[in-house]
Structures are given as structure tokens and as C-alpha cells.
Design a protein around this motif. Structure first.
Motif, PDB file in Angstrom:
ATOM      1  N   SER A 492      31.180  41.852  51.192  1.00  0.00           N
ATOM      2  CA  SER A 492      32.429  41.131  51.017  1.00  0.00           C
ATOM      3  C   SER A 492      33.601  42.105  50.984  1.00  0.00           C
ATOM      4  CB  SER A 492      32.385  40.300  49.739  1.00  0.00           C
ATOM      5  OG  SER A 492      33.570  39.562  49.580  1.00  0.00           O
ATOM      6  N   GLU A 493      34.822  41.555  50.954  1.00  0.00           N
ATOM      7  CA  GLU A 493      36.024  42.368  50.980  1.00  0.00           C
ATOM      8  C   GLU A 493      36.265  43.118  49.681  1.00  0.00           C
ATOM      9  OE1 GLU A 493      39.629  42.570  52.975  1.00  0.00           O
ATOM     10  OE2 GLU A 493      37.798  43.462  53.708  1.00  0.00           O
ATOM     11  N   GLY A 494      35.890  42.524  48.552  1.00  0.00           N
ATOM     12  CA  GLY A 494      36.173  43.133  47.267  1.00  0.00           C
ATOM     13  C   GLY A 494      36.540  42.064  46.253  1.00  0.00           C
ATOM     14  N   LEU A 495      37.338  42.440  45.258  1.00  0.00           N
ATOM     15  CA  LEU A 495      37.737  41.525  44.191  1.00  0.00           C
ATOM     16  C   LEU A 495      39.247  41.583  44.013  1.00  0.00           C
ATOM     17  CD1 LEU A 495      35.075  42.501  41.478  1.00  0.00           C
ATOM     18  CD2 LEU A 495      34.944  40.559  43.058  1.00  0.00           C
ATOM     19  N   VAL A 496      39.780  40.552  43.346  1.00  0.00           N
ATOM     20  CA  VAL A 496      41.177  40.547  42.907  1.00  0.00           C
ATOM     21  C   VAL A 496      41.184  40.180  41.428  1.00  0.00           C
ATOM     22  CG1 VAL A 496      43.466  39.546  43.185  1.00  0.00           C
ATOM     23  CG2 VAL A 496      42.021  39.874  45.188  1.00  0.00           C
ATOM     24  N   LEU A 497      41.827  41.014  40.611  1.00  0.00           N
ATOM     25  CA  LEU A 497      42.017  40.706  39.202  1.00  0.00           C
ATOM     26  C   LEU A 497      43.364  40.018  39.051  1.00  0.00           C
ATOM     27  CD1 LEU A 497      40.904  44.048  37.496  1.00  0.00           C
ATOM     28  CD2 LEU A 497      39.490  42.225  38.460  1.00  0.00           C
ATOM     29  N   LYS A 498      43.407  38.926  38.265  1.00  0.00           N
ATOM     30  CA  LYS A 498      44.651  38.181  38.092  1.00  0.00           C
ATOM     31  C   LYS A 498      44.920  37.916  36.619  1.00  0.00           C
ATOM     32  CE  LYS A 498      44.801  35.916  42.620  1.00  0.00           C
ATOM     33  NZ  LYS A 498      44.940  34.632  43.348  1.00  0.00           N
ATOM     34  N   ASN A 499      46.203  37.993  36.288  1.00  0.00           N
ATOM     35  CA  ASN A 499      46.656  37.690  34.944  1.00  0.00           C
ATOM     36  C   ASN A 499      46.980  36.201  34.857  1.00  0.00           C
ATOM     37  OD1 ASN A 499      47.962  37.433  32.515  1.00  0.00           O
ATOM     38  ND2 ASN A 499      49.582  38.920  32.959  1.00  0.00           N
ATOM     39  N   PRO A 500      46.213  35.410  34.103  1.00  0.00           N
ATOM     40  CA  PRO A 500      46.451  33.955  34.076  1.00  0.00           C
ATOM     41  C   PRO A 500      47.735  33.565  33.365  1.00  0.00           C
ATOM     42  CG  PRO A 500      44.733  34.560  32.507  1.00  0.00           C
ATOM     43  CD  PRO A 500      45.062  35.807  33.279  1.00  0.00           C
ATOM     44  N   ARG A 501      48.394  34.528  32.718  1.00  0.00           N
ATOM     45  CA  ARG A 501      49.648  34.242  32.017  1.00  0.00           C
ATOM     46  C   ARG A 501      50.868  34.586  32.866  1.00  0.00           C
ATOM     47  NH1 ARG A 501      45.626  36.035  29.392  1.00  0.00           N
ATOM     48  NH2 ARG A 501      45.974  38.125  30.209  1.00  0.00           N
ATOM     49  N   SER A 502      50.660  34.937  34.129  1.00  0.00           N
ATOM     50  CA  SER A 502      51.745  35.441  34.984  1.00  0.00           C
ATOM     51  C   SER A 502      52.384  34.345  35.819  1.00  0.00           C
ATOM     52  CB  SER A 502      51.218  36.531  35.913  1.00  0.00           C
ATOM     53  OG  SER A 502      50.243  35.995  36.797  1.00  0.00           O
ATOM     54  N   GLU A 503      53.676  34.539  36.124  1.00  0.00           N
ATOM     55  CA  GLU A 503      54.378  33.688  37.072  1.00  0.00           C
ATOM     56  C   GLU A 503      54.080  34.171  38.496  1.00  0.00           C
ATOM     57  OE1 GLU A 503      58.506  33.870  36.124  1.00  0.00           O
ATOM     58  OE2 GLU A 503      58.309  32.854  34.195  1.00  0.00           O
ATOM     59  N   TYR A 504      54.492  33.355  39.467  1.00  0.00           N
ATOM     60  CA  TYR A 504      54.328  33.716  40.885  1.00  0.00           C
ATOM     61  C   TYR A 504      55.622  34.387  41.343  1.00  0.00           C
ATOM     62  CZ  TYR A 504      52.783  33.156  45.765  1.00  0.00           C
ATOM     63  OH  TYR A 504      52.376  33.372  47.064  1.00  0.00           O
ATOM     64  N   ARG A 505      55.522  35.634  41.800  1.00  0.00           N
ATOM     65  CA  ARG A 505      56.718  36.375  42.193  1.00  0.00           C
ATOM     66  C   ARG A 505      56.708  36.639  43.698  1.00  0.00           C
ATOM     67  NH1 ARG A 505      57.332  41.103  37.780  1.00  0.00           N
ATOM     68  NH2 ARG A 505      55.078  40.995  37.561  1.00  0.00           N
ATOM     69  N   LEU A 506      57.694  36.069  44.364  1.00  0.00           N
ATOM     70  CA  LEU A 506      57.751  36.120  45.827  1.00  0.00           C
ATOM     71  C   LEU A 506      57.928  37.547  46.331  1.00  0.00           C
ATOM     72  CD1 LEU A 506      60.156  33.106  46.417  1.00  0.00           C
ATOM     73  CD2 LEU A 506      57.684  33.110  46.730  1.00  0.00           C
ATOM     74  N   ASP A 511      51.537  44.227  39.093  1.00  0.00           N
ATOM     75  CA  ASP A 511      50.280  44.390  38.354  1.00  0.00           C
ATOM     76  C   ASP A 511      49.667  43.085  37.886  1.00  0.00           C
ATOM     77  OD1 ASP A 511      50.583  47.093  38.690  1.00  0.00           O
ATOM     78  OD2 ASP A 511      51.478  47.443  36.736  1.00  0.00           O
ATOM     79  N   ASP A 512      50.311  41.950  38.149  1.00  0.00           N
ATOM     80  CA  ASP A 512      49.714  40.670  37.763  1.00  0.00           C
ATOM     81  C   ASP A 512      48.502  40.345  38.639  1.00  0.00           C
ATOM     82  OD1 ASP A 512      51.535  40.223  35.747  1.00  0.00           O
ATOM     83  OD2 ASP A 512      52.978  39.260  37.073  1.00  0.00           O
ATOM     84  N   TRP A 513      48.534  40.832  39.869  1.00  0.00           N
ATOM     85  CA  TRP A 513      47.377  40.729  40.768  1.00  0.00           C
ATOM     86  C   TRP A 513      47.021  42.151  41.207  1.00  0.00           C
ATOM     87  CZ3 TRP A 513      48.511  36.335  44.884  1.00  0.00           C
ATOM     88  CH2 TRP A 513      48.785  35.129  44.215  1.00  0.00           C
ATOM     89  N   ILE A 514      45.780  42.546  41.027  1.00  0.00           N
ATOM     90  CA  ILE A 514      45.351  43.892  41.435  1.00  0.00           C
ATOM     91  C   ILE A 514      44.073  43.773  42.255  1.00  0.00           C
ATOM     92  CG2 ILE A 514      44.676  46.195  40.666  1.00  0.00           C
ATOM     93  CD1 ILE A 514      46.115  45.684  38.040  1.00  0.00           C
ATOM     94  N   LYS A 515      44.104  44.338  43.437  1.00  0.00           N
ATOM     95  CA  LYS A 515      42.917  44.276  44.298  1.00  0.00           C
ATOM     96  C   LYS A 515      41.938  45.395  43.942  1.00  0.00           C
ATOM     97  CE  LYS A 515      45.435  44.698  47.971  1.00  0.00           C
ATOM     98  NZ  LYS A 515      45.875  44.776  49.373  1.00  0.00           N
ATOM     99  N   VAL A 516      40.669  45.091  44.046  1.00  0.00           N
ATOM    100  CA  VAL A 516      39.603  46.059  43.780  1.00  0.00           C
ATOM    101  C   VAL A 516      38.678  46.020  44.985  1.00  0.00           C
ATOM    102  CG1 VAL A 516      37.825  46.819  42.171  1.00  0.00           C
ATOM    103  CG2 VAL A 516      39.731  45.447  41.334  1.00  0.00           C
ATOM    104  N   LYS A 517      38.807  47.003  45.846  1.00  0.00           N
ATOM    105  CA  LYS A 517      37.979  47.052  47.050  1.00  0.00           C
ATOM    106  C   LYS A 517      36.886  48.098  46.882  1.00  0.00           C
ATOM    107  CE  LYS A 517      41.042  45.421  50.707  1.00  0.00           C
ATOM    108  NZ  LYS A 517      41.548  45.727  52.064  1.00  0.00           N
ATOM    109  N   PRO A 518      35.679  47.801  47.337  1.00  0.00           N
ATOM    110  CA  PRO A 518      34.597  48.780  47.157  1.00  0.00           C
ATOM    111  C   PRO A 518      34.861  50.092  47.868  1.00  0.00           C
ATOM    112  CG  PRO A 518      33.909  46.968  48.587  1.00  0.00           C
ATOM    113  CD  PRO A 518      35.201  46.557  47.955  1.00  0.00           C
ATOM    114  N   GLU A 519      35.610  50.063  48.970  1.00  0.00           N
ATOM    115  CA  GLU A 519      35.834  51.311  49.679  1.00  0.00           C
ATOM    116  C   GLU A 519      36.776  52.247  48.921  1.00  0.00           C
ATOM    117  OE1 GLU A 519      36.325  48.355  51.009  1.00  0.00           O
ATOM    118  OE2 GLU A 519      38.302  48.139  51.899  1.00  0.00           O
TER     119      GLU A 519
END
Length: 981
Positions: A492-506, A511-519
Motif C-alpha cells: 500500500s501507499e502508507g498511512l496518514v495521521l489525522k488530528n480529529p480536533r482540527s479544522e480543514y485548512r485550504l 501538522d494536523d495531517w501527517i503522511k507516513v510512507k514506508p519508503e
């Protein structure tokens, strides 16, 4: 000005406006209806050359001015304080905009389309990259492609023959060099900005080279070399003007960037915000239905999982963070709104992350007959949903294997689904992970947890069509690794960590969303010591130098042929990521004077074997003998199959770790050693017993669909026919004259059984003119029929193809395939060439699905027409277009950061910032400032904090060790550890 002069100028401006906007997707009347208050210019647009004479060139000259401590020493001039580069940059842009408003009018859209062409979504793509543009210019200038200038233009990444090495890697600069020797004009031409836009609109519509060449020729006749250089940059959308679009937008209007983020429309930015005194308020500042916005992006991962979890801002009341699987598809936003003009009463729109409209592909309504998605999701929305905006990922799904198909097949699957909605082939699947708008309410200011509640209340999953993306709720960093190992096991591509208390920022990567890729992780894979056997010249700031390398495996006794060169190597992978400036310098020092230009006609096969044999896949620009070369340690995520390299395998996401000065080519990894290493790693992987999700277990345990094998296609019949498998031959009669030789040998009896099992009738004579004659050998009876020249004879392979296609299209009416040239054993004279149009120029069928073996044979027969056109930069652009973040490499780790360095910061830290794509600012007062770097124990720390205290968005203050340590660790470290006391 006299009244008649004013009327004349207004008339010219109107004619020019009609010329510019009369060839677009909307007519002038439609534009007036959609934008009733849009501005109109009172005069003709400025000359095209004014763009670079008064804007681009001054901005680039300003960019070259010294910054930091040097600038600080030069701030005092003979007549008082000097203007900082940042202030000068804004002043240059303000002067141009003020002049446009005064001399042309308030509609600056024509100029902005050329200043920031990459943000203009209203003009289609040209379909032109450097190689094709180079060929067009060679034809227009009527020069020999094998001449010095022709060679330099087509091989623009190389230093060139008698060409400036400074222009290597800069295609537009190379064009300037070549055109300067044979210009049609030596002074700037008389083309206006409006005329250039009108021609560029025509260029984007033309698409085919033969239609684009006359347009390029007109530009060549009417522009000088410098004008054409900037035109090429506009076509390639690689401007490099010395200022970002954020700065340009901010000078134009304080709300311009915000409007672009919520609309992705340069046109709206220019037409709705032409008055700086009129500000966006209320709902105008948020996302809207049927209006494409710039989505939130995930930040790149940090050094440790603990650091990433620390960014989730957990609280005692809410200690959770979410873990989602990162999907390998195309980011897509779905808009749905009530519309009585659409059958079903609901209208849809789809846009990609780059604001490309895909509604034509996925559908505008439930009853859209050409919809690859919407006609399958009628039950997805709750009855109370009047309008909604969803954010998610469009991926490709294989229903036969019930699994995700890797990146790169989405559009093909969607087009297939459009034409064959009930097929069992690959199809698009929309995975939704966010709801941003619901029943006239903008949800971006709500927390992710609240948005998820709105999503689950308003949308329900439609199996393998539209599904709500699952997430795992976690508390501790230790919960990430098992999930990451699972996605590694499943490729698979990897993971995304998300803060459930965060707003959506265009349009933010935070740091509210952080990608974690195995590579990216250090826990997986081994460092491999491989010998460098080839090099590739870079582009941009790496132009004229080797920026990536071809690495090989030493061919040892097990694989080397008798009498072969003992230094022979097989190509294995290319690597260009992870190199520091010092690494490149060390490689140049060790290999200087030893590189040899690659000769396509006389490749060094005694030293190096590439993939594809004579086709020379992944051919380097230069090569080097192993005994003269170096060994480097490389780390990668995994090993995968690839025919692009001689080994038949390659590394996935390879990254340079270090130069192995302690090793020479004789101690580098050999083919046998690598294969043994690979086998051992695979055995260890099986031993770890990765946890498999419930859905996968269910798939492995379910009853498999009966596999029907076409008799004659396979040697072993897995399931005998019990009555007709299909009705493809129903109503047809066949005279089987011979047995089958290809694709496998089958007797006449086997062929007759195949015909009967699929509804056909077997006869003993060809007398009936409607009887189909089957033959594959030149027997006496066949020769007799040929001599008469009255009847075509068909090979048995046509029978196999018809049955196989019907089995693939199960559930749909069985249709006979049209004859293809290879299906005909004999064609009567009167029908010679009749069936040629049933395949393309390479023999690929228009009517049936080819097998993997057939496809490989097709590729092998194809002439290598475009092998010189291969451009790795173009592939990287495409990956980036589809959401694969390539700037996560260590060499780009400071990308997107704008940094002010306090007096006393070491030169090494500044050099690292600039080399790894950071931008050093000249003052603390700049709007886009993200970081302030100070020396250890800075005496001016209090002054720095006071200077930035009033900023709306606080920059991070760090000691200079943060820069050097981040570079050493090849990733951005947590700023908290380096905050000065």
C-alpha cells in the motif's frame, strides 16, 4: 484626450477583448451573464515584451541581490537606507500593476494568464514538452537536427556542443542560444499581450504537431529571441520570474490568495477583486458549491513516530488521533447540488487536486449514460441531502481480484466503465474521507470529528463504487508501526495521521495531517552497496551536471558467459534522491575525466547490459567502466519486477545513503549475492506473520468463481464444458479443415467440440457460402480452396479469441469479433486489406482485450519512435500531478520554508537552507516568513521575538543547529527541541 480618440481606444479595447475571450469555452454573452460586474479595459493591452522588460527581468535581477548579513552591511547607501529585496520585489510588481490600471484598465486577467500560467485553469494543456517543442523549433528554423544547434536543442540537459554550459538543463535558455543565431527579429516585436493569449488559445486547441507548427512559426516571425525564451517558459509553465504567485496575488489584492484557494480560478481573482478597496466578507471567504477549491494537504513525516503523535495535540478529554490508509489514486472532490434541469434532480461535478474537471468522466447525474461512477451511486445519499461537497481519493479497483490496482490505470478504467458499465474489468472507486459542505452549511470550520459525523449521517457506502474510508482510532505512537507493517506487506501507499480536533485548512500542508510512507522509514529495507555504471544530466539548478546515476550489479561466475569481460555489470536501478552538495562534489572528484558519452549505435555491451537489449531501456547520458567508478550505499522500500533493467528487478524508491570509499567495484554487490539477499528477506517476511485484515481473510476463504478455460487456449482443461459456455457462435456453421497450430496445437476434434460448446454448428462441406472455413495448415484441400480464390479461410485463433472475449464479457450479449489481419489464413484478392482497419498501426485490436503475452509481443514489434523523447523530469511531473509528493527527498527538505537568518548564523546553515530548496528572506517583516534561525545564545533573541510578535501567523524561532541536524538526519526535526531559551 479628444472624445473621438477615446472612442477609438475604447473600440480597440473591445475588439481586443472579443479576440481574447471569444475563442474560449464561454461566449462573450455567457461571460457577461456569469460575471456581470467584470471589469472592461479602456485601451489595448501592453506589448508582450513589456512583461519581461518591466517585470520579469527586474524581478530576476532583484533575486540576485545579496541577502542576510551581506545585505545588512549594504543597507546604508550614499542617500540613506537601501530598499530590501523583498520591498523591491513588491515595488516592481506594484509598478507594473499600476501602469496596467492606468494605461490599459482594471482587467488584468490577460497579463496574469502569462505571468502565472500554471494557475490558469481556463486554458487547456498544450500537450507540449521540451522534446516536442525542440522538434517544432528545428522545423520552423529549418535547421538540421544533427547539426550542433539541432543536437543542443534536442539534448538540452547535456552541456552541449559549443553551447553554454550555464544553459544546460534550462530548455528555454537553450532555445534562446539557438534562436539568437538565426532570429527573424533582432528587436522586440509588436505583439500585444492579447494577441499572444489568442495564439496560445489556438495552440492549446491544436494538439497535433502539424497543427501546432504554423502557430509556433507565427510566434517565431513576430518575436525576437528573448521574447521566444519567455514564451517557451509560459508554454511549459515553468516561469522562474523571481517572485511567487502568493506575492503577486498579495500585491494585486489582499484577498486574492484566499479567493484562489476557494475557487482555483485565476479569472475570478482578476475579475472579482479588481478594486483593492472592496474586500471579501462572510460567505465569500469560504468554499462554495460547484466551485473547485484547493484542498488541504498532509505534511511530510518527521523523524520519529513519537514526534508525529506529539503534533496531534491530544488532550486528557480527547486523547485520540486517527490513522488512515494512504490511498494510491487521484485526489478528487465531489460536489452535488439540486438541479431540476438534470434527470433525477441532482447534478454532480468532480475536480482533481490540480482543479481539472473530471465531470465528463465520472458523470453529471444519476442518469448520465456516459458516467463511470454517478449512475452506480443512486442509493449513496440520504434523502435529506440537498447539496454536499465530499473530499476523497479516486482509486482503481479490480472486481475480479477484489483489490486495489496500482497507480496509473485510473483513467483507462474509468473510460472502460463508461463504455461497458456491466463489465467485470477494472473500474473507479471513490473513497470518501471528509465532508466539507452539507445542506448550505460550510463545515470547514468544524472539527474533523464533527465533519466525520456529518459524513456518516448523510452518506452510505455503495460496495466497490463509493465507500467511506475507514480509520483506526489510536492513543499512542506504538499503535502506528503494526499498521505500517501491514500496509508494507500489502504494497500500500502508507498511512496518514489525522488530528480529529482540527479544522480543514485550504491549500495548506500542516501538522494536523501527517503522511507516513514506508519508503521514508528507517526500519525497513537494507542498504545495498552497488557500483555506479552510468550518469544522467539534470535540469534547473542541476543543469549541466550529473544529478542521478544508473547503478548495476556485478556479474559473477554464476551468470557470466564463457570469455566475457569480468567487469561486466547488469543495470539494476536509477537513483537521484538523497545526495548532498558534498556528495556530488566527492563523486566528481573520484570520477572526473573517466566518463564516456553513451553511443546509441555502439553501446558498451562488453561492460554494461541494459534492459530491453537493443532498445536500451534507461539509457544513461554517459557511462563509466566499473574499475574507474565508485560504490554507493542505497536504501529502498522494496524490490519489484521491471523490464526496464537488465536484472528484471529494480528498487522501489531508492535513496542514496553514503559513498563507500572503503570499497571498490570488486567488493560491490553481485547478481548472485543480491538474489540470495532477496530470497532471505522474503523468507524473513513470511516468518513475521503480518496481521491481515478481516476483509482480506474473507476474500481468501470465499468460494472461487468457476474458472472456464477455453479448449485450445490451455493445455490442461481445468473445467470441462457442460453445454454451451457462451452463445457466441449461435446460428453459425463451421467447416473445420485442419487442426490448430497456434497459439497451441489442437486437433480438429478439439476445435469442433469448442464450436459446439459455444452454440455453433459443424458441417462437413464448404458448399454453403455462409459457412466459415477454419484452416491453419496448407493441406491439399486448403490449396484447392486458395486456387479458386472465392472464400476466405480463418485461423483457429479467431475461435479462441471470440470465446475468450465472451467469457470476459459475461453477463452481456455474446458478440462475434471482427476479423483482424492475423486471423486470416487466406484472404481472397477482392478483399485484400479489408480487415486492416480493425487494428491500429501496431496490430492492437480495437474490439477485444489482448492477453499479457500479446501485449508484450505488440511492444516488441513497435519501432522505438520516441526513445530519444524519454524525459525523467516529465515522469516526475506526472507523478506529482497525481499526488505523489516528490519534494519529500532530503535534497528538498526545506521546500516551502521561508527563513530569516539572524546576524551571526553560520554560512554552512544558510547554504544548506538554500541547497535544500528553502528561501532565505532579507527581513523579519516579510509576510510569508515561516522560520527565524538564530545563532546559539543569541544576544538579540528578545528583539527578534518583539519584531515578530504582531504577526498573524507566528514563525518558528530555532537555533541554527536545527538546520544542520535536520540535514544530517535527512528529514525536518521537531522545532521544539531547538527553541532558544
Amino acid at each position: 484626450m479628444a472624445e473621438d480618440d477615446t472612442e477609438m481606444r475604447d473600440g480597440e479595447a473591445a475588439d481586443e477583448e472579443h479576440m481574447m475571450y471569444g475563442h474560449g469555452a464561454m461566449t462573450e454573452e455567457e461571460l457577461n451573464e456569469k460575471y456581470p460586474n467584470r471589469p472592461h479595459n479602456h485601451s489595448k493591452s501592453l506589448p508582450f515584451h513589456d512583461l519581461f522588460l518591466t517585470l520579469f527581468n527586474p524581478l530576476n535581477d532583484n533575486k540576485k541581490k545579496p541577502t542576510g548579513p551581506v545585505m545588512a552591511r549594504q543597507k546604508q547607501g550614499p542617500h540613506g537606507p537601501r530598499t530590501s529585496p523583498n520591498d523591491m520585489r513588491r515595488l516592481i510588481i506594484e509598478r507594473f500593476i499600476s501602469r496596467w490600471r492606468k494605461e490599459v484598465g482594471s482587467d488584468i486577467y490577460p497579463a496574469f494568464r502569462l505571468i502565472v500560467p500554471e494557475k490558469d485553469r481556463d486554458r487547456g494543456m498544450y500537450g507540449l514538452k521540451e522534446m516536442i517543442l525542440g522538434k517544432l523549433l528545428i522545423r520552423v528554423m529549418k535547421i538540421d537536427r544533427n547539426s550542433e544547434d539541432g543536437y543542443n536543442l534536442l539534448h538540452w540537459k547535456l552541456p552541449g556542443v559549443k553551447a553554454s554550459s550555464a544553459m544546460a538543463g534550462d530548455f528555454a535558455g537553450r532555445c534562446f542560444e539557438v534562436i539568437s543565431k538565426r532570429p527573424m527579429r533582432t528587436t522586440p516585436g509588436n505583439m500585444t499581450i492579447a494577441e499572444v493569449n489568442e495564439l496560445l488559445d489556438r495552440l492549446s486547441v491544436a494538439q497535433k504537431e502539424e497543427n501546432q507548427q504554423p502557430i509556433i512559426e507565427e510566434f517565431y516571425k513576430r518575436m525576437n529571441a528573448e521574447e521566444l525564451m519567455w514564451l517557451v517558459r509560459m508554454i511549459l509553465r515553468q516561469m522562474k520570474v523571481g517572485a511567487t504567485e502568493k506575492t503577486i496575488f498579495d500585491v494585486w489584492h489582499p484577498d486574492a490568495e484566499n479567493l484562489f484557494n476557494i475557487s482555483s480560478s485565476l479569472r475570478r481573482v482578476c475579475w472579482e477583486l479588481y478594486d483593492p478597496e472592496v474586500r471579501l466578507e462572510g460567505d465569500d471567504r469560504g468554499i462554495c458549491l460547484m466551485q473547485c477549491f484547493q484542498p488541504q494537504l498532509a505534511a511530510f513525516q518527521m523523524r520519529s513516530m513519537e514526534q508525529m503523535v506529539a503534533k496531534m495535540n491530544q488532550t486528557e478529554e480527547d486523547p485520540f488521533f486517527w490513522i488512515e490508509e494512504k490511498l494510491d489514486g487521484e485526489r478528487m472532490q465531489l460536489h452535488m447540488v439540486e438541479d431540476d434541469s438534470v434527470p433525477g434532480g441532482l447534478r454532480f461535478c468532480f475536480w482533481s487536486r490540480k482543479a481539472k474537471d473530471y465531470t465528463y468522466l465520472y458523470g453529471n447525474g444519476f442518469h448520465d449514460e456516459k458516467a463511470a461512477l454517478t449512475r452506480h451511486i443512486k442509493e449513496a445519499f440520504d434523502d435529506g441531502v440537498r447539496n454536499i461537497i465530499l473530499d476523497g481519493e479516486m482509486i482503481t479497483w479490480d472486481p475480479r481480484e477484489d483489490t486495489v490496482v496500482p497507480f496509473g490505470t485510473l483513467k483507462t478504467a474509468a473510460l472502460s466503465e463508461q463504455n461497458n458499465p456491466f463489465s467485470t474489468g477494472n473500474r473507479p472507486l471513490y473513497r470518501v474521507f471528509d465532508c466539507l459542505y452539507l445542506n448550505d452549511v460550510n463545515l470547514t470550520r468544524y472539527t474533523l470529528r464533527k465533519r466525520r459525523e456529518a459524513l456518516t449521517a448523510s452518506v452510505k457506502s455503495i460496495h466497490r463504487r463509493l465507500e467511506i474510508h475507514d480509520f483506526h482510532e489510536a492513543r499512542q505512537a506504538s499503535e502506528i508501526e503494526p499498521l505500517l507493517r501491514q500496509v508494507v506487506a500489502e504494497a500500500s501507499e502508507g498511512l496518514v495521521l489525522k488530528n480529529p480536533r482540527s479544522e480543514y485548512r485550504l491549500n495548506e500542508r500542516n501538522d494536523d495531517w501527517i503522511k507516513v510512507k514506508p519508503e521514508y522509514m528507517t526500519e525497513f529495507g537494507e542498504a545495498l552497496d552497488c557500483v555506479v555504471i552510468g550518469g544522467y544530466y539534470g535540469s534547473g539548478h542541476r543543469g549541466g551536471r550529473l544529478s542521478s546515476f544508473l547503478c548495476g550489479l556485478r556479474v559473477d561466475e554464476t551468470h557470466v558467459s564463457q570469455g566475457a569481460n569480468p567487469q561486466k555489470c547488469w543495470s539494476f536501478f536509477k537513483v537521484g534522491g538523497g545526495f548532498a552538495a558534498g556528495d556530488y562534489a566527492e563523486i566528481r572528484h573520484c570520477t572526473g575525466g573517466k566518463w564516456i558519452d553513451w553511443d546509441v549505435k555502439n553501446p558498451p555491451n562488453q561492460w554494461i547490459e541494459l534492459g530491453g537489449q537493443d532498445r536500451q531501456y534507461e539509457r544513461p547520458d554517459v557511462w563509466i567502466k566499473p574499475e574507474d567508478s565508485i560504490v554507493i550505499a542505497v536504501k529502498a522500500a522494496s524490490v519489484g519486477g521491471s523490464d526496464q533493467f537488465r536484472l528484471g528487478l529494480t528498487l522501489r524508491f531508492p535513496r542514496f545513503k553514503k559513498l563507500r570509499a572503503d570499497k571498490d567495484w570488486t567488493s560491490s554487490l553481485s547478481v548472485t549475492e543480491f538474489l540470495a539477499l532477496k530470497n532471505r528477506a522474503e523468507d524473513e517476511k513470511k516468518d513475521k506473520q503480518f496481521k491481515v485484515d478481516d476483509a482480506r481473510k474473507k476474500r481468501s476463504g470465499r468460494k472461487r468463481k468457476r474458472e472456464v478455460v477455453i479448449q485450445g487456449q490451455e493445455d490442461d482443461v481445468k473445467t470441462p464444458y457442460a453445454g454451451p459456455a457462451t452463445k457466441v457462435f449461435e446460428g453459425l456453421s463451421f467447416f473445420i479443415v485442419t487442426d490448430a497450430l497456434k497459439p497451441v496445437k489442437k486437433s480438429k476434434a478439439d476445435l469442433e467440440q469448442l464450436v459446439k460448446a459455444n452454440g455453433g454448428n459443424v458441417v462437413a462441406s464448404e458448399k454453403d457460402p455462409s459457412t466459415i472455413i477454419i484452416a491453419d495448415r496448407n493441406l491439399v484441400k486448403v490449396a484447392s480452396l486458395q486456387k479458386r480464390d472465392e472464400r476466405n479461410m480463418i485461423r483457429p485463433s479467431w475461435l479462441f479469441d471470440c470465446v475468450r472475449q465472451s467469457e470476459l464479457d459475461i453477463g452481456r450479449p455474446s458478440l462475434l469479433l471482427p476479423f483482424e489481419p492475423h486471423h486470416l489464413f487466406y484472404t481472397i484478392t477482392s478483399e485484400a486489406g479489408r480487415y486492416d482497419d480493425n487494428v491500429d498501426e501496431y496490430g492492437d485490436s480495437y474490439a477485444r482485450d489482448v492477453t499479457a503475452d500479446e501485449l508484450l509481443a505488440l511492444f516488441n514489434r513497435m519501432p522505438a519512435k520516441i526513445k530519444d523523447d524519454y524525459d525523467s523530469a516529465e515522469v516526475l511531473d506526472q507523478l506529482n500531478e497525481h499526488g505523489h509528493e516528490l519534494d519529500a527527498m532530503p535534497g528538498c527538505m526545506f521546500h516551502g520554508l521561508t527563513v530569516y537568518c539572524e546576524h551571526g548564523v553560520a554560512a554552512e546553515a544558510k547554504s544548506l537552507l538554500e541547497f535544500a530548496n528553502g528561501r532565505i528572506l532579507s527581513s523579519l517583516g516579510e509576510v510569508e516568513l515561516t522560520h527565524v534561525v538564530v545563532p546559539k545564545n543569541s544576544a538579540k533573541l528578545r528583539d527578534v521575538r518583539k519584531a515578530i510578535a504582531s504577526k498573524q501567523r507566528q514563525p518558528r524561532v530555532v537555533e541554527e543547529a536545527w538546520v544542520t541536524d535536520s540535514w544530517r538526519e535527512k528529514t525536518l526535526l521537531d522545532e521544539e527541541r531547538y527553541a532558544p531559551l
